[in-house]
Design a protein around this motif. Structure first.
Motif, PDB file in Angstrom:
ATOM      1  N   UNK A 165       0.853  -1.188   0.000  1.00  0.00           N
ATOM      2  CA  UNK A 165       0.000   0.000   0.000  1.00  0.00           C
ATOM      3  C   UNK A 165       0.885   1.233   0.000  1.00  0.00           C
ATOM      4  N   UNK A 166       0.334   2.323  -0.502  1.00  0.00           N
ATOM      5  CA  UNK A 166       1.087   3.579  -0.506  1.00  0.00           C
ATOM      6  C   UNK A 166       1.362   4.046   0.923  1.00  0.00           C
ATOM      7  N   UNK A 167       0.420   3.790   1.820  1.00  0.00           N
ATOM      8  CA  UNK A 167       0.616   4.224   3.202  1.00  0.00           C
ATOM      9  C   UNK A 167       1.772   3.465   3.860  1.00  0.00           C
ATOM     10  N   UNK A 168       1.962   2.201   3.477  1.00  0.00           N
ATOM     11  CA  UNK A 168       3.081   1.427   4.015  1.00  0.00           C
ATOM     12  C   UNK A 168       4.411   2.032   3.564  1.00  0.00           C
ATOM     13  N   UNK A 169       4.507   2.371   2.290  1.00  0.00           N
ATOM     14  CA  UNK A 169       5.719   3.022   1.794  1.00  0.00           C
ATOM     15  C   UNK A 169       5.906   4.380   2.455  1.00  0.00           C
ATOM     16  N   UNK A 170       4.815   5.127   2.585  1.00  0.00           N
ATOM     17  CA  UNK A 170       4.874   6.452   3.210  1.00  0.00           C
ATOM     18  C   UNK A 170       5.467   6.371   4.611  1.00  0.00           C
ATOM     19  N   UNK A 171       5.007   5.422   5.402  1.00  0.00           N
ATOM     20  CA  UNK A 171       5.496   5.305   6.775  1.00  0.00           C
ATOM     21  C   UNK A 171       6.996   5.014   6.800  1.00  0.00           C
ATOM     22  N   UNK A 172       7.461   4.201   5.883  1.00  0.00           N
ATOM     23  CA  UNK A 172       8.883   3.911   5.816  1.00  0.00           C
ATOM     24  C   UNK A 172       9.697   5.137   5.448  1.00  0.00           C
ATOM     25  N   UNK A 173       9.198   5.923   4.492  1.00  0.00           N
ATOM     26  CA  UNK A 173       9.902   7.148   4.091  1.00  0.00           C
ATOM     27  C   UNK A 173       9.957   8.155   5.245  1.00  0.00           C
ATOM     28  N   UNK A 174       8.841   8.299   5.958  1.00  0.00           N
ATOM     29  CA  UNK A 174       8.793   9.263   7.055  1.00  0.00           C
ATOM     30  C   UNK A 174       9.755   8.860   8.177  1.00  0.00           C
ATOM     31  N   UNK A 175       9.819   7.567   8.476  1.00  0.00           N
ATOM     32  CA  UNK A 175      10.759   7.108   9.511  1.00  0.00           C
ATOM     33  C   UNK A 175      12.202   7.392   9.104  1.00  0.00           C
TER      34      UNK A 175
END
Length: 279
Positions: A165-175
Motif C-alpha cells: 500500500x502507498x501508506x506502508x511506503x509512506x510510513x517507511x519514508x517518514x521514519x
C-alpha cells in the motif's frame, strides 16, 4: 472443430514457445559487459500498464505526463539478482518541462524485519552528463554521492516485490527522514530553526500518499530536480505530487546512503559503480 491460425498468429505462438535469452549490459563508465540471463518478456507490459493513473492526480510543475510511461530502451536493462526485477540502464521520463536522460548507477533490494522480507527493489539514477558535476576520482564514495545529489537531478525507481500500500511506503519514508533529522542534529548540521521549518514540507510529503493499495511491480519514481539559483529544491513523486524544500528534497535521496543504507545492496552497488567515476 479446429481453427486455422493465420501466419501472424502462428509466428506469435512460436515466439511464446521458443526459449530465448536477453543480454544485460552495463555501460556506466563506457565499458560494456554482456551477461546472458533468462529474458522476462512480460516486464515491459507490467511497467507500461502499471503507470497509467487518473488524470485527476496531476501535480505541480514540472508536469509529468500521466499518459506517458518512462521509456525502457529495448532490452538494455540491469536485473536485481535478489528479486529478478529489471531496471532500464537509461531512463527517460516525458514531461512538459524537459527532464534529462538518467543513467542507472546501482540497484538493490529493500528488506525489513528479522525475517528479511523483501519489500521492494530500488534503482538509483542520476544525470551524469550535467556540466555542473566536477567530481574528482580521488573523492570517497560518500563524497561522490553527496556531490551528485546536491548538484544534479536524480531518480529513485522503487518497484514493490509484492502487493503493498502507498501508506506502508509512506510510513517507511517518514521514519527514514525522521532518523536523518536526529542524526544531523547530533552532528550539529540541523538547527532548531531549520527543524521547525522542515515540518511543513514533511506534512506535505505525508499527505501526498493515497490510502490505496499498490499492486506488485508498480513502479514509483521519486524525482529530485537539479538545483536552480534562488529556488528551493523540488522533489516529485510521480503521479502523486511535488514538494519544495532545500532539506527534505535532497535528504529523501541521501537517506538511502546514510550509515548502512535503507538498502545495503543498493549502497554497495552504487559505491562500486562510482569507484572510478570522476575527473
Amino acid at each position: 472443430m479446429f481453427r486455422l491460425l493465420s501466419p501472424s498468429s502462428r509466428r506469435l505462438v512460436s515466439m511464446q514457445r521458443a526459449p530465448f535469452t536477453t543480454t544485460i549490459r552495463r555501460s556506466l563508465h563506457g565499458r560494456t559487459n554482456a551477461v546472458r540471463l533468462p529474458a522476462r518478456p512480460t516486464k515491459a507490459l507490467l511497467f507500461g500498464s502499471a503507470l497509467v493513473f487518473s488524470a485527476a492526480m496531476v501535480f505541480t510543475l514540472p508536469t509529468i505526463h500521466l499518459d506517458a510511461e518512462a521509456v525502457v530502451q529495448n532490452e538494455d536493462t540491469t536485473v536485481d539478482s535478489a528479486t529478478s526485477i529489471a531496471f532500464p540502464n537509461t531512463l527517460r521520463i516525458q514531461s512538459k518541462s524537459p527532464l534529462p536522460e538518467f543513467t542507472l548507477v546501482g540497484v538493490g533490494v529493500r528488506t525489513v524485519s528479522f525475517l528479511s522480507v523483501k519489500v521492494y527493489s530500488v534503482g538509483f539514477y542520476a544525470d551524469l552528463s550535467n556540466p555542473n558535476l566536477h567530481i574528482p576520482k580521488s573523492a570517497s564514495p560518500e563524497e561522490k554521492i553527496e556531490h551528485i545529489v546536491k548538484n544534479t537531478a536524480c531518480v529513485l525507481r522503487i518497484v514493490p516485490t509484492r502487493s503493498t500500500s502507498y501508506s506502508h511506503l509512506r510510513d517507511g519514508f517518514m521514519r527514514a527522514l525522521q532518523a536523518q533529522m536526529v542524526l544531523l542534529k547530533k552532528r550539529g548540521l540541523l538547527t532548531q530553526e531549520e527543524e521547525f521549518e522542515v515540518q511543513s514540507p514533511l506534512r506535505k510529503l505525508k499527505s501526498m500518499f493515497p490510502n490505496t493499495a499498490m499492486a506488485k511491480h508498480t513502479p514509483l519514481e521519486v524525482i529530485l530536480l537539479a538545483p536552480e539559483p534562488k529556488q528551493t529544491r523540488t522533489l516529485i513523486l510521480r503521479d502523486l505530487g511535488a514538494l519544495h524544500s532545500d532539506w527534505v528534497s535532497p535528504q529523501f535521496v541521501l537517506a538511502y546512503f546514510e550509515g548502512g543504507g535503507l538498502s545495503p545492496p543498493l549502497k554497495k552497488s552504487v559505491f562500486a559503480n562510482l569507484e572510478h567515476f570522476g575527473e
